[in-house]
Scaffold this motif. Structure first.
Motif, PDB file in Angstrom:
ATOM      1  N   ALA A  42       0.831  -1.200   0.000  1.00 38.02           N
ATOM      2  CA  ALA A  42       0.000   0.000   0.000  1.00 38.02           C
ATOM      3  C   ALA A  42       0.867   1.251   0.000  1.00 38.02           C
ATOM      4  O   ALA A  42       0.582   2.229  -0.694  1.00 38.02           O
ATOM      5  N   PHE A  43       1.936   1.195   0.761  1.00 36.43           N
ATOM      6  CA  PHE A  43       2.829   2.351   0.798  1.00 36.43           C
ATOM      7  C   PHE A  43       3.453   2.583  -0.577  1.00 36.43           C
ATOM      8  O   PHE A  43       3.519   3.707  -1.067  1.00 36.43           O
ATOM      9  N   GLY A  44       3.884   1.496  -1.195  1.00 32.06           N
ATOM     10  CA  GLY A  44       4.444   1.599  -2.551  1.00 32.06           C
ATOM     11  C   GLY A  44       3.443   2.276  -3.467  1.00 32.06           C
ATOM     12  O   GLY A  44       3.777   3.179  -4.233  1.00 32.06           O
ATOM     13  N   ILE A  45       2.183   1.866  -3.370  1.00 31.39           N
ATOM     14  CA  ILE A  45       1.159   2.451  -4.241  1.00 31.39           C
ATOM     15  C   ILE A  45       1.005   3.948  -3.971  1.00 31.39           C
ATOM     16  O   ILE A  45       0.985   4.756  -4.882  1.00 31.39           O
ATOM     17  N   VAL A  46       0.955   4.292  -2.711  1.00 30.94           N
ATOM     18  CA  VAL A  46       0.668   5.698  -2.421  1.00 30.94           C
ATOM     19  C   VAL A  46       1.803   6.621  -2.888  1.00 30.94           C
ATOM     20  O   VAL A  46       1.576   7.799  -3.155  1.00 30.94           O
ATOM     21  N   THR A  47       3.019   6.075  -3.032  1.00 31.24           N
ATOM     22  CA  THR A  47       4.108   6.955  -3.480  1.00 31.24           C
ATOM     23  C   THR A  47       3.890   7.456  -4.916  1.00 31.24           C
ATOM     24  O   THR A  47       4.288   8.547  -5.258  1.00 31.24           O
ATOM     25  N   TYR A  48       3.248   6.641  -5.757  1.00 27.67           N
ATOM     26  CA  TYR A  48       2.981   7.178  -7.108  1.00 27.67           C
ATOM     27  C   TYR A  48       1.555   7.695  -7.252  1.00 27.67           C
ATOM     28  O   TYR A  48       1.259   8.549  -8.067  1.00 27.67           O
ATOM     29  N   TYR A  49       0.676   7.144  -6.407  1.00 26.10           N
ATOM     30  CA  TYR A  49      -0.718   7.596  -6.399  1.00 26.10           C
ATOM     31  C   TYR A  49      -0.781   9.106  -6.159  1.00 26.10           C
ATOM     32  O   TYR A  49      -1.530   9.839  -6.811  1.00 26.10           O
ATOM     33  N   THR A  50       0.061   9.571  -5.240  1.00 26.01           N
ATOM     34  CA  THR A  50       0.062  10.993  -4.923  1.00 26.01           C
ATOM     35  C   THR A  50       0.670  11.826  -6.061  1.00 26.01           C
ATOM     36  O   THR A  50       0.375  13.007  -6.173  1.00 26.01           O
ATOM     37  N   VAL A  51       1.483  11.181  -6.887  1.00 27.48           N
ATOM     38  CA  VAL A  51       2.017  11.915  -8.046  1.00 27.48           C
ATOM     39  C   VAL A  51       0.887  12.146  -9.058  1.00 27.48           C
ATOM     40  O   VAL A  51       0.796  13.207  -9.681  1.00 27.48           O
ATOM     41  N   ILE A  52       0.009  11.175  -9.161  1.00 24.42           N
ATOM     42  CA  ILE A  52      -1.127  11.377 -10.062  1.00 24.42           C
ATOM     43  C   ILE A  52      -2.042  12.462  -9.493  1.00 24.42           C
ATOM     44  O   ILE A  52      -2.611  13.261 -10.221  1.00 24.42           O
ATOM     45  N   MET A  53      -2.123  12.509  -8.173  1.00 19.95           N
ATOM     46  CA  MET A  53      -2.874  13.621  -7.576  1.00 19.95           C
ATOM     47  C   MET A  53      -2.198  14.952  -7.898  1.00 19.95           C
ATOM     48  O   MET A  53      -2.868  15.959  -8.137  1.00 19.95           O
ATOM     49  N   SER A  54      -0.861  14.928  -7.915  1.00 17.67           N
ATOM     50  CA  SER A  54      -0.141  16.152  -8.262  1.00 17.67           C
ATOM     51  C   SER A  54      -0.466  16.576  -9.704  1.00 17.67           C
ATOM     52  O   SER A  54      -0.719  17.766  -9.970  1.00 17.67           O
ATOM     53  N   TRP A  55      -0.528  15.638 -10.616  1.00 18.66           N
ATOM     54  CA  TRP A  55      -0.933  15.982 -11.998  1.00 18.66           C
ATOM     55  C   TRP A  55      -2.330  16.597 -11.978  1.00 18.66           C
ATOM     56  O   TRP A  55      -2.610  17.542 -12.702  1.00 18.66           O
ATOM     57  N   SER A  56      -3.196  16.031 -11.136  1.00 23.10           N
ATOM     58  CA  SER A  56      -4.567  16.548 -11.101  1.00 23.10           C
ATOM     59  C   SER A  56      -4.595  17.997 -10.612  1.00 23.10           C
ATOM     60  O   SER A  56      -5.383  18.810 -11.080  1.00 23.10           O
TER      61      SER A  56
ATOM     62  N   ASN B  36      10.874  17.316 -12.401  1.00 20.44           N
ATOM     63  CA  ASN B  36       9.932  18.321 -12.879  1.00 20.44           C
ATOM     64  C   ASN B  36       9.391  19.038 -11.635  1.00 20.44           C
ATOM     65  O   ASN B  36       8.581  18.484 -10.883  1.00 20.44           O
ATOM     66  N   TYR B  37       9.883  20.259 -11.429  1.00 16.35           N
ATOM     67  CA  TYR B  37       9.618  20.905 -10.136  1.00 16.35           C
ATOM     68  C   TYR B  37       8.148  21.215  -9.890  1.00 16.35           C
ATOM     69  O   TYR B  37       7.689  21.214  -8.753  1.00 16.35           O
ATOM     70  N   ILE B  38       7.435  21.486 -10.971  1.00 18.33           N
ATOM     71  CA  ILE B  38       6.011  21.769 -10.766  1.00 18.33           C
ATOM     72  C   ILE B  38       5.337  20.529 -10.174  1.00 18.33           C
ATOM     73  O   ILE B  38       4.553  20.609  -9.221  1.00 18.33           O
ATOM     74  N   ILE B  39       5.667  19.376 -10.755  1.00 22.11           N
ATOM     75  CA  ILE B  39       5.064  18.143 -10.239  1.00 22.11           C
ATOM     76  C   ILE B  39       5.486  17.936  -8.788  1.00 22.11           C
ATOM     77  O   ILE B  39       4.674  17.590  -7.932  1.00 22.11           O
ATOM     78  N   LEU B  40       6.750  18.174  -8.518  1.00 18.31           N
ATOM     79  CA  LEU B  40       7.230  17.987  -7.144  1.00 18.31           C
ATOM     80  C   LEU B  40       6.512  18.916  -6.163  1.00 18.31           C
ATOM     81  O   LEU B  40       6.089  18.499  -5.082  1.00 18.31           O
ATOM     82  N   ILE B  41       6.363  20.173  -6.563  1.00 19.05           N
ATOM     83  CA  ILE B  41       5.710  21.128  -5.646  1.00 19.05           C
ATOM     84  C   ILE B  41       4.298  20.650  -5.304  1.00 19.05           C
ATOM     85  O   ILE B  41       3.896  20.610  -4.143  1.00 19.05           O
ATOM     86  N   PHE B  42       3.567  20.213  -6.338  1.00 11.04           N
ATOM     87  CA  PHE B  42       2.198  19.791  -6.043  1.00 11.04           C
ATOM     88  C   PHE B  42       2.153  18.435  -5.337  1.00 11.04           C
ATOM     89  O   PHE B  42       1.195  18.138  -4.634  1.00 11.04           O
ATOM     90  N   LEU B  43       3.219  17.693  -5.505  1.00 13.23           N
ATOM     91  CA  LEU B  43       3.303  16.449  -4.729  1.00 13.23           C
ATOM     92  C   LEU B  43       3.393  16.800  -3.236  1.00 13.23           C
ATOM     93  O   LEU B  43       2.720  16.207  -2.386  1.00 13.23           O
ATOM     94  N   ILE B  44       4.203  17.799  -2.959  1.00 11.32           N
ATOM     95  CA  ILE B  44       4.348  18.199  -1.554  1.00 11.32           C
ATOM     96  C   ILE B  44       3.023  18.775  -1.030  1.00 11.32           C
ATOM     97  O   ILE B  44       2.573  18.455   0.069  1.00 11.32           O
ATOM     98  N   VAL B  45       2.378  19.600  -1.859  1.00 11.12           N
ATOM     99  CA  VAL B  45       1.079  20.162  -1.450  1.00 11.12           C
ATOM    100  C   VAL B  45       0.096  19.021  -1.154  1.00 11.12           C
ATOM    101  O   VAL B  45      -0.647  19.047  -0.152  1.00 11.12           O
TER     102      VAL B  45
END
Ligand code: PHE
Length: 486
Positions: free
Chosen positions: A92-106, A144-153
């Motif tokens: 589950a943890f593995g999943i959430v590490t990329y799941y949140t990146v898709i949230m960042s794209w959103s 890609n810093y934009i993606i990273l910033i929204f990942l943190i958000v």
């Protein structure tokens, strides 16, 4: 005093909140598209009934009966099986590490909605402007810093959502569950009235019986069911451990299973009608009108949003907010499951510090998916984690409950709790259907992948994907050992 849900509805909503997420709106459509549309639906439904619902019932019972998170839930029956609980949480943890990146794209798409900046070729926009994608997984191309910033958000939002523990979870989900259904309705109405939509829909809905012979389709159907129901992730075990002592199990599992899969089905209608429309516009067949990867829905939904008769921008923004709210209760269900497991092991750690730690590690792992070659890694890891992580956990859970413990008394407990009984069909699923089907699928899939590399990725990249799963397994075993010594 132990934390409990306020009432039954709060539990159902929280469990639905965990289940319904990007898995329905993002993963289901692209997996269904990748594995042939109409070829996918039948295995998907079979997987829901033969494994999804039976395992959901199993996990609810396990959590409710033991009142523990996954590791101790298994451990309370057999001490040396705690690792399975940890493994499900690691997956589950593995999943959430990329799941949140898709949230960042959103998030990024939310801002682009106000100017509909994806224009008339959303696929080009997604690859070139949002991801700035490179040509291969080994060309990471920097962060890609934009993606990273929204990942943190995204992580900040997750952290604050669970700041006050499970009680608030029950409240947040009122919003995150109801809104999506309304928005989906609008998308469907516009989607199916687009020219060409029917062709997309027939690609989605016409069963393709020949494809039923392909075990790859089957393993992906099972994997998608586990992913979407949050089964095999330790989450439903943790959530049901908070249920009041008198609570229904079987009925809840059916409600959650149906509500969830029906949502995926509807999302499929919206997405495939927009694919039909794209086929109509470009003159290509529906089957290859866009790349069938994790970026699919970032092409499909904007296409429909473009075509709305009015209020496109506002609606677009609303849609991406919805994706975020959907993602967030799935993502925090995971943090909740992980922190419950860890707190049962290390009683002294403050919960908030632990949540913070989980978030930080997840962001660090997420760096790879935030790179310009991140999409490839996301695809690879998602594939390995779902087919070898989730499916393996599901298989082992069934073996564990079906053969290693007193299955009869487990089932009696379950039925005593429930309004409707889970009778012989449940037992057969757990003892025979789930283990046999999953074992065949896993073995076949492994052989097949040794012959034909997944999606044509370089072998080395795929080996990394596999190594990632092994790493999760090793960590789980280490964590469970530690616990024994304490
Ligand atoms: N069930 C979730 C979904 O479909 C999947 C998920 C749950 C992912 C928890 C991460 C954490 O989106």
């Amino acid at each position: 005093m132990k934390e409990k849900w306020d009432n039954r509805l709060a539990f159902i909503l929280a469990a639905i909140g965990s289940a319904i997420g990007l898995g329905n709106f993002w993963r289901f459509p692209y997996i269904a598209y990748r594995y042939g549309g109409g070829a996918f639906l039948i295995p998907y439904l079979v997987a829901l009934f033969t494994a999804g619902i039976p395992l959901l019932i199993l996990e609810f019972t396990l959590g409710h009966k033991t009142e523990h998170g996954a590791p101790l839930a298994f451990g309370s029956y057999r001490k040396n099986w705690k690792w399975l609980g940890w493994f499900s949480i690691a997956v589950a943890f593995g999943i959430v590490t990329y799941y949140t990146v898709i949230m960042s794209w959103s998030f990024i798409y939310f801002f682009h909605s106000f100017s509909l900046s994806w224009g008339s070729i959303p696929e080009l926009f997604f690859n070139k402007m949002v991801l700035e994608i490179t040509d291969s997984p080994f060309n990471l191309g920097g962060i890609n810093y934009i993606i990273l910033i929204f990942l943190i958000v995204t992580w900040i939002a997750i952290y604050y959502s669970i700041y006050h523990g499970v009680k608030t979870v029950g409240k947040v989900v009122y919003v995150t569950v109801i809104l999506p259904w309304l928005i989906l309705l609008v998308l469907i109405i516009r989607g199916i009235t687009l020219p060409g939509a029917l062709e997309g829909l027939s690609y989605y809905l016409t069963p393709n019986f020949a494809a039923l012979k392909d075990p790859t389709v089957w393993i992906n159907a099972y994997a998608q069911i586990f992913f979407t129901l949050s089964v095999g992730l330790g989450i439903m075990i943790a959530y049901s451990s908070y249920l009041p002592r008198k609570a229904d199990i079987v009925n809840n599992a059916f409600i959650i299973g149906f509500a969830n899969c029906f949502t995926s089905f509807l999302a499929g209608i919206a997405v495939f009608s927009s694919l039909g429309f794209l086929a109509y516009q470009t003159g290509k067949p529906v089957s290859d009108v866009v790349a069938s990867g994790p970026g699919l829905v970032f092409v499909a939904y904007p296409t429909i949003i473009n075509m709305l008769p009015f209020a496109n921008k506002i609606f677009g923004a609303l849609f991406f907010v919805m994706l975020l709210t959907l993602g967030i209760d799935s993502a925090f269900s995971l943090v909740e499951a992980a922190s419950k497991a860890a707190l049962e092991q290390w009683k002294k750690i403050p919960r908030r510090a632990l949540n913070l730690l989980i978030s930080i590690i997840a962001i660090i792992v997420g760096l790879i998916f935030s790179s310009r070659g991140g999409l490839y890694w996301l695809d690879i890891i998602d594939h390995y984690i779902s087919t070898y992580g989730l499916v393996v956990v599901g298989f082992l859970e069934a073996i564990f409950i079906g053969y290693l413990i007193n299955t009869k008394s487990f089932q009696d407990y379950m039925n005593k709790q429930s309004e409707i009984m889970a009778g012989k069909w449940w037992l057969y699923s757990i003892k025979i259907v789930v283990p046999v089907v999953l074992l065949v699928a896993i073995v076949y899939n492994t052989i097949n992948e040794l012959r034909t590399p997944y999606e044509g990725y370089p072998k080395l990249a795929l080996n990394f994907g596999f190594a990632f799963i092994l790493l999760l397994l090793i960590i789980s075993i280490l964590l469970s050992r530690k616990q024994r010594r304490l």
